[in-house]
Design an enzyme around this catalytic site. Structure first.
Site, short mmCIF file in Angstrom:
data_model
loop_
_atom_site.label_atom_id
_atom_site.label_comp_id
_atom_site.label_asym_id
_atom_site.label_seq_id
_atom_site.Cartn_x
_atom_site.Cartn_y
_atom_site.Cartn_z
CG LEU A 203 24.60 3.84 11.75
CD1 LEU A 203 25.96 3.73 11.05
CD2 LEU A 203 23.48 3.55 10.77
CB VAL A 204 23.19 5.89 17.28
CG1 VAL A 204 23.16 7.13 18.17
CG2 VAL A 204 21.87 5.75 16.53
CG HIS A 205 29.26 4.31 19.77
ND1 HIS A 205 30.45 3.74 19.37
CD2 HIS A 205 29.53 4.93 20.96
CE1 HIS A 205 31.39 4.00 20.26
NE2 HIS A 205 30.86 4.71 21.24
CB THR A 206 29.66 4.86 13.97
OG1 THR A 206 30.09 3.59 14.46
CG2 THR A 206 30.59 5.31 12.85
CG HIS B 285 21.46 0.23 20.20
ND1 HIS B 285 21.20 -0.76 21.13
CD2 HIS B 285 20.25 0.80 19.92
CE1 HIS B 285 19.92 -0.77 21.41
NE2 HIS B 285 19.32 0.16 20.68
#
Length: 523
Positions: free
Chosen positions: A340-343, A338
């Site tokens: 990593l998707v946010h980054t 989650h």
């Protein structure tokens, strides 16, 4: 005011062993006998009472206008350089009308050398055998600290005793922190071919560590019956020790206290400790101060707050959790995925991520245990959440700007990132989590060290970005079965990716501890 008008507070370390505390107090009695004109108090950093602040308060209540705190320790290491000075600074603020002075640690002193000689002769006198000193090896056991200057004083003491007393050889080892440890040092000494080994614990008082040293001596004697192994007494309660403490107090109040600042890792850049220059003075014994004087009721465990995201971050995570089906991924990986998707702002970034079996859980638990993260570049290090690092008490280290890294890179033709990874292997051993987000060469050096030298980091996060060597290094890391690892395929990645994965593991670690605390009352 005359410099003769002062009270002394002898600041001891403290011990769980009642015998050590009794010896400390007996030494204070000798000091009082030898300086009857002086009011002498004692206090301890940890475990025992009175504490140092209690001793100072008593001195002031008895009318002292000037107090000199003298470290009741042999060498100037962390206790004498950080813990005790921080106590003194706090006391100065609490008692502004009192003049405070600080004495130096005992360090090497002719009287202590003489006492060491006496203890060695006592050990030799207990033996029915006559063995020439030239056929004997002296082993001196120091406490061991994180301060190389203090550790080197043990080596200097040992050399002076070897030459001054005519031993055939000498060996230095330590009871902890520094190497070689006692068992390794005694084993090495036993292989030198000497008829007799004399072991001198360079300790002030009895205690748990001294008893362990004597246990190791007994083990060596049992394993090597052809070698006579003699255990010399530690320094103990003796007038020489009392005289040195009184001398250090006098030097302190007269402004003559001398410490080896020219080789102090907090003042100058010492090889391997360059980053510790200017470290603030702060105590580290609050949790165990006066512990043994308290009742046996278990103290309430300090509340460990959960990780609380910023409202925008929390809303983003809700969107991410609902943005795709995550059921195909193990639950232990969800926080990392989650975040990593946010980054990246890209749901597809997680599809190429590869976790070795159990890597996320292993990494989370390793953070709670070894508390050290090594990065290949400063961008990964600065991407780690400061507040989370502080809550977990995790240290970070990046070797790319380390002076020895630069020399290593020049000498061996390595990139500085790769040389920094080699430095981490040498400096920290296996108790690290390695996060690489920039340099494929750093991953290749790590792979080589794992395969050829048995390095076993607790977890490797390898997510460099680029087109030169990136795919190849990730392929090599995925095939590195000896260590837990998190990486991906292809050319995507970078420092933010690596930092994000580590941040996720730290957030999971905080959540793990928080859940344990919440469940504890129900157990």
């Amino acid at each position: 005011m005359s410099t003769q008008d002062y009270s002394i507070v002898l600041a001891g370390h403290g011990s769980r062993d009642p015998a050590g505390i009794a010896e400390f107090m007996a030494l204070v009695d000798i000091m009082r006998q030898r300086a009857p004109q002086r009011r002498i108090y004692h206090g301890f950093l940890e475990f025992a009472t009175p504490t140092i602040d209690q001793a100072v308060a008593q001195a002031i209540a008895d009318g002292a206008n000037t107090v000199v705190m003298t470290p009741g320790v042999l060498l100037a290491a962390t206790h004498a350089k950080n813990d005790m000075p921080s106590e003194l600074l706090a006391l100065q603020q609490e008692h502004p009308d009192t003049a405070f002075h600080f004495g130096a640690a005992m360090d090497l002193h002719p009287r202590l050398l003489e006492l060491c000689r006496l203890r060695i002769i006592e050990a030799e006198a207990r033996s029915p055998r006559t063995v020439a000193r030239g056929d004997s090896c002296l082993v001196v056991v120091g406490r061991g600290t994180t301060d190389p200057d203090a550790n080197s004083e043990i080596a200097k003491l040992t050399r002076m005793l070897e030459e001054g007393m005519g031993f055939g050889a000498s060996f230095v080892c330590y009871s902890g922190t520094a190497r070689p440890l006692v068992a390794d040092g005694l084993k090495a000494a036993s292989l030198l071919g000497f008829e007799r080994i004399v072991v001198l614990p360079y300790f002030l008082f009895d205690g748990v560590l001294v008893k362990r040293i004597y246990g190791s001596v007994d083990d060596l004697a049992a394993r090597c019956p052809d070698i006579e192994v003699l255990a010399a007494p530690y320094l103990g309660v003796h007038e020489h020790v009392a005289e040195v403490f009184l001398e250090r107090a006098q030097e302190g109040v007269e402004g003559r206290a001398s410490m080896n600042c020219s080789l102090c890792k907090y003042r100058v850049q010492i090889i391997g400790f360059e980053q510790q220059v200017g470290t603030p003075q702060q105590g580290h014994h609050g949790k165990v101060r006066g512990l043994l004087a308290k009742d046996n009721t278990p103290a309430a465990t300090p509340a460990w707050p959960p990780y609380v995201p910023h409202p925008i971050e929390a809303e983003s995570m809700c969107i991410i959790r609902e943005g795709r089906d995550w059921s195909a991924f193990p639950a232990e990986q969800h926080t990392a995925l989650h975040r990593l998707v946010h980054t990246t702002g890209d749901f597809s970034s997680v599809d190429e991520l590869v976790f070795s079996p159990g890597a996320a859980d292993i990494g989370m638990r390793a953070l709670l245990r070894c508390r050290r993260i090594v990065t290949d570049v400063t961008m990964v290090e600065t991407g780690l959440k400061r507040a989370v690092l502080q809550q977990l008490e995790v240290e970070t280290w990046c070797g790319v700007h380390d002076p020895e890294t630069y020399l290593l890179a020049e000498a061996h033709g390595l990139t500085r990132s790769a040389a920094g990874i080699r430095r981490a292997w040498e400096k920290f051993g296996n108790d690290v989590i390695v996060a690489i987000g920039d340099a494929p060469t750093a991953i290749m050096e790590l792979v080589r060290l794992v395969r050829e030298h048995g390095w076993r980091p607790q977890l490797v996060v390898g997510l460099p970005v680029g087109f030169v060597g990136t795919r190849e290094c990730k392929d090599a890391l995925r095939g590195l079965l000896q260590v837990p690892r998190i990486t991906n395929s292809g050319t995507r990645g970078g420092s933010p990716w690596a930092a994000t994965i580590v941040n996720a593991l730290m957030i999971d670690a905080i959540g793990h501890v928080y859940q344990q605390q919440q469940a504890a009352p129900e157990a």
